[in-house]
Scaffold this motif. Structure first.
Motif, PDB file in Angstrom:
ATOM      1  N   UNK A 181       4.644 -24.435 -11.836  1.00  0.00           N
ATOM      2  CA  UNK A 181       4.022 -23.257 -11.227  1.00  0.00           C
ATOM      3  C   UNK A 181       5.011 -22.125 -10.994  1.00  0.00           C
ATOM      4  N   UNK A 182       6.287 -22.443 -10.882  1.00  0.00           N
ATOM      5  CA  UNK A 182       7.350 -21.468 -10.561  1.00  0.00           C
ATOM      6  C   UNK A 182       7.085 -20.734  -9.246  1.00  0.00           C
ATOM      7  N   UNK A 183       6.311 -21.359  -8.364  1.00  0.00           N
ATOM      8  CA  UNK A 183       6.026 -20.739  -7.065  1.00  0.00           C
ATOM      9  C   UNK A 183       7.170 -20.928  -6.076  1.00  0.00           C
ATOM     10  N   UNK A 184       7.999 -21.949  -6.312  1.00  0.00           N
ATOM     11  CA  UNK A 184       9.122 -22.233  -5.431  1.00  0.00           C
ATOM     12  C   UNK A 184      10.373 -22.440  -6.272  1.00  0.00           C
ATOM     13  N   UNK A 185      11.515 -22.223  -5.647  1.00  0.00           N
ATOM     14  CA  UNK A 185      12.777 -22.395  -6.360  1.00  0.00           C
ATOM     15  C   UNK A 185      13.854 -22.776  -5.356  1.00  0.00           C
ATOM     16  N   UNK A 186      15.024 -23.143  -5.861  1.00  0.00           N
ATOM     17  CA  UNK A 186      16.157 -23.414  -4.987  1.00  0.00           C
ATOM     18  C   UNK A 186      16.822 -22.111  -4.585  1.00  0.00           C
ATOM     19  N   UNK A 187      17.209 -22.014  -3.337  1.00  0.00           N
ATOM     20  CA  UNK A 187      18.089 -20.927  -2.922  1.00  0.00           C
ATOM     21  C   UNK A 187      19.410 -21.115  -3.661  1.00  0.00           C
ATOM     22  N   UNK A 188      19.975 -20.084  -4.270  1.00  0.00           N
ATOM     23  CA  UNK A 188      21.239 -20.263  -5.002  1.00  0.00           C
ATOM     24  C   UNK A 188      22.364 -20.842  -4.151  1.00  0.00           C
ATOM     25  N   UNK A 189      22.304 -20.636  -2.842  1.00  0.00           N
ATOM     26  CA  UNK A 189      23.336 -21.132  -1.932  1.00  0.00           C
ATOM     27  C   UNK A 189      22.761 -22.197  -1.015  1.00  0.00           C
ATOM     28  N   UNK A 190      23.301 -23.405  -1.083  1.00  0.00           N
ATOM     29  CA  UNK A 190      22.871 -24.489  -0.201  1.00  0.00           C
ATOM     30  C   UNK A 190      23.071 -24.096   1.263  1.00  0.00           C
ATOM     31  N   UNK A 191      24.208 -23.506   1.575  1.00  0.00           N
ATOM     32  CA  UNK A 191      24.495 -23.118   2.958  1.00  0.00           C
ATOM     33  C   UNK A 191      23.498 -22.091   3.469  1.00  0.00           C
ATOM     34  N   UNK A 192      23.097 -21.173   2.615  1.00  0.00           N
ATOM     35  CA  UNK A 192      22.194 -20.109   3.057  1.00  0.00           C
ATOM     36  C   UNK A 192      20.796 -20.612   3.419  1.00  0.00           C
ATOM     37  N   UNK A 193      20.417 -21.784   2.887  1.00  0.00           N
ATOM     38  CA  UNK A 193      19.146 -22.369   3.303  1.00  0.00           C
ATOM     39  C   UNK A 193      19.126 -22.520   4.817  1.00  0.00           C
ATOM     40  N   UNK A 194      20.228 -22.997   5.374  1.00  0.00           N
ATOM     41  CA  UNK A 194      20.284 -23.312   6.798  1.00  0.00           C
ATOM     42  C   UNK A 194      20.711 -22.115   7.635  1.00  0.00           C
ATOM     43  N   UNK A 195      21.561 -21.266   7.078  1.00  0.00           N
ATOM     44  CA  UNK A 195      21.898 -20.033   7.790  1.00  0.00           C
ATOM     45  C   UNK A 195      20.658 -19.156   7.982  1.00  0.00           C
TER      46      UNK A 195
END
Length: 605
Positions: A262-276
């Protein structure tokens, strides 16, 4: 049908809150709003489903206390001894008198009741057709999804539970027996499928704080894998898979594939930024990696970063960042299980802390005693605006809790491809590759991604072990591990492995000589607040480095510290018996009493 009144903003009185003879499934209200007039108005219908969300955000559930029933695993656990309550629960040593069991039961069934009211009434309401039809169907889809999530949590805690999919009526039998969890899963997994098209995608809602189509599909996959996996069974006390487990791997696989396509979701390029991003009270609207998160309010709800996360100001609160007690711990073995080039390691498990005596706002090396390793995806220093000053003792951070991330979809897809096809397919390897590519700098991909994945793809068993490891590195500190280990039937072996390998580390086993330093050299950074750790994962030949402070590390732990470490490790999963696989918890005695003899703790070996 007899009309009932509905309360807005007041908890429903469900499942044993009272002790009268018919309180087992009783729902009452003094509100003037009836079902008929409530569901003629979108705003009122919205309020009913909002009540289900509100219960989940309670500190007694995802606001904090869910941590205890999702511990102890090999990644997240409590090292303190039993305290007669929450720590007993974490250590698989709970008794039916612990009040939390009643609280969880009541809150989850209250949310289920609110969802049932929506599901019963919306299709026959005036707003189901016409100008409000899309909104009515969205609320309906949310109710179906939240009901499934609540039953999933109940099953994780108690095993088989009473199952009710209609709202409570005055003439109902309030003393419902338990329903086999296979039947519950089968109904809800189909129910989610039927409601899928009622929910919009997250790009349409613009928020991860409400359930959406992507989360529904991900939840359906997660529940299908729980069904297909192992669990302790009521009455027989055997550990086995769901009765049609092969079919449910197919369901999970299809849901994940459809989400990926579906390409509706993707990974944030930065793992750390997910939590920041979570700590900044914001959402990743570009990538939409977090597919659903429990919404809290700063200074109002949610103790994320306080009960779990980096230690802050345990003795003296940090004037800048406040206090975080970090009761949930992890192990030296978890830290040293990471590849030293994996960027997830120093997000998930840091070697520094804040708030040591005399250094309230300065990063200092954690103790080399072995019990100070914490899941550090959650840390007060990332909260923006910071919670210092007059808020430094506040426990309610308002940092949202992510229930599901897109990385989970990729790894569930890789797992199901491997299972269904008796070995890793190109699609399975591609999904695993995508997760690992984010974890390593691109110049390392030939070795850390391509070569690594080929090295673990020789057999179904090897690839499965790689998935087990990858889920640990990706999700440590997010409290998913216990559920994973239970369904894989690996809870006991993995807890045992963690303890054994941690003891090898502190006893300077040759296996770890090239990885675990005997001395760590560190210094305060030029800003006077941060830390520079020279050698977190290798040994230096000398015993002094100019400008750096030397600290004895794990292999040079004193005899008394080793004893303390051993005692702490003995507390972890203290009541767990691997031969019994007693991962389920007892129903509170008040609920049992209120059931008029219908319920018993037949899930406890």
């Amino acid at each position: 049908m007899m009309k009932r009144n509905i309360v807005f903003g007041i908890c429903f009185l469900v499942f044993g809150i009272f002790t009268a003879c018919k309180d087992y499934l009783k729902t009452e209200s003094n509100s003037i709003f009836t079902e008929e007039n409530s569901f003629s108005n979108v705003d009122f219908a919205e309020k009913v489903v909002n009540g289900a969300y509100d219960n989940l955000a309670s500190v007694q559930l995802f606001g904090s206390f869910f941590l205890w029933y999702n511990a102890d695993s090999d990644l997240e656990f409590v090292v303190a001894a039993n305290n007669g309550g929450t720590f007993n629960i974490a250590h698989y040593d709970a008794n039916p008198g612990i009040a939390n069991m009643s609280t969880w039961w009541n809150l989850l069934y209250s949310s289920i009741e609110r969802a049932n009211i929506c599901i019963d009434n919306l299709p026959k309401s005036p707003i189901w057709e016409g100008e409000h039809a899309a909104q009515a169907r969205r609320i309906y889809g949310e109710a179906v999804t939240l009901r499934a999530l609540c039953y999933f949590e109940l099953i994780k805690i108690f095993g088989d539970v009473p199952f009710k999919v209609t709202s409570t009526q005055a003439e109902d039998d309030y003393y419902l027996p338990k329903t086999d969890r296979d039947e519950i899963y089968e109904f809800l997994i189909q129910d989610l499928k039927d409601a899928e098209n009622y929910l919009p995608w997250m790009r349409e809602t613009g928020t991860a704080e409400r359930v959406n189509r992507g989360f529904l599909k991900g939840l359906r996959a997660r529940m299908a894998l729980a069904y297909a996996g192992y669990s302790l069974r009521n009455k027989t006390l055997e550990t086995r898979r769901g009765r049609h487990w092969e079919d449910y791997y197919q369901i999970a696989n299809l849901e994940c594939k459809e989400l990926i396509d579906s390409y509706e979701h993707n990974l944030n390029p930065s793992f750390e930024n997910v939590f920041r991003t979570l700590h900044a009270y914001s959402q990743d609207v570009a990538n939409k990696e977090v597919m659903f998160e429990i919404a809290f309010g700063r200074l109002i709800s949610g103790r994320i970063g306080y009960d779990i996360g980096m230690l802050f100001g345990f003795t003296v609160p940090s004037a800048k960042y406040g206090r975080g007690v970090g009761t949930i711990r992890t192990s030296p073995y978890y830290y040293y299980s990471f590849d030293r080039e994996d960027t997830r390691r120093d997000v998930s498990v840091e070697l520094y802390t804040y708030g040591l005596s005399g250094f309230a706002d300065v990063q200092r090396l954690i103790s080399g005693g072995g019990t100070e390793f914490r899941p550090t995806k959650w840390r007060k220093s990332w909260i923006s605006p910071a919670m210092g000053g007059e808020n430094q003792t506040a426990q309610y951070t308002g940092v949202n809790w992510p229930i599901m991330r897109y990385a989970d979809i990729l790894l569930m897809y890789a797992e199901t491809e491997n299972e269904i096809n008796e070995g890793p397919t190109p699609e399975a390897k591609a999904a695993l590759s995508k997760v690992r590519e984010r974890a390593f700098e691109s110049d390392l991909w030939p070795t850390k991604v391509t070569a690594y994945i080929e090295s673990v793809s020789g057999s179904k068993e090897d690839f499965f072990e790689a998935i087990v490891d990858e889920r640990a590195w990706e999700f440590g500190g997010e409290m998913l591990r216990k559920t994973d280990l239970v369904r894989w039937n690996l809870l006991g072996p993995k807890i045992r492995e963690m303890k054994e390998e941690s003891h090898k580390i502190i006893n300077d086993d040759p296996k770890y000589v090239d990885l675990v330093p005997n001395y760590i050299f560190w210094q305060t950074g030029s800003d006077g607040e941060t830390i520079d750790i020279l050698n977190p994962d290798y040994r230096l030949p000398g015993t002094a480095v100019p400008g750096y402070t030397r600290a004895n590390w794990l292999p040079l732990m004193s005899a008394s510290a080793k004893t303390a470490f051993t005692n702490s490790m003995n507390n972890v999963a203290h009541g767990y018996d691997e031969t019994k696989n007693n991962h389920l918890h007892p129903i509170n005695v008040n609920i049992i009493t209120a059931s008029n003899g219908v319920l018993e703790n037949d899930q406890i070996p």
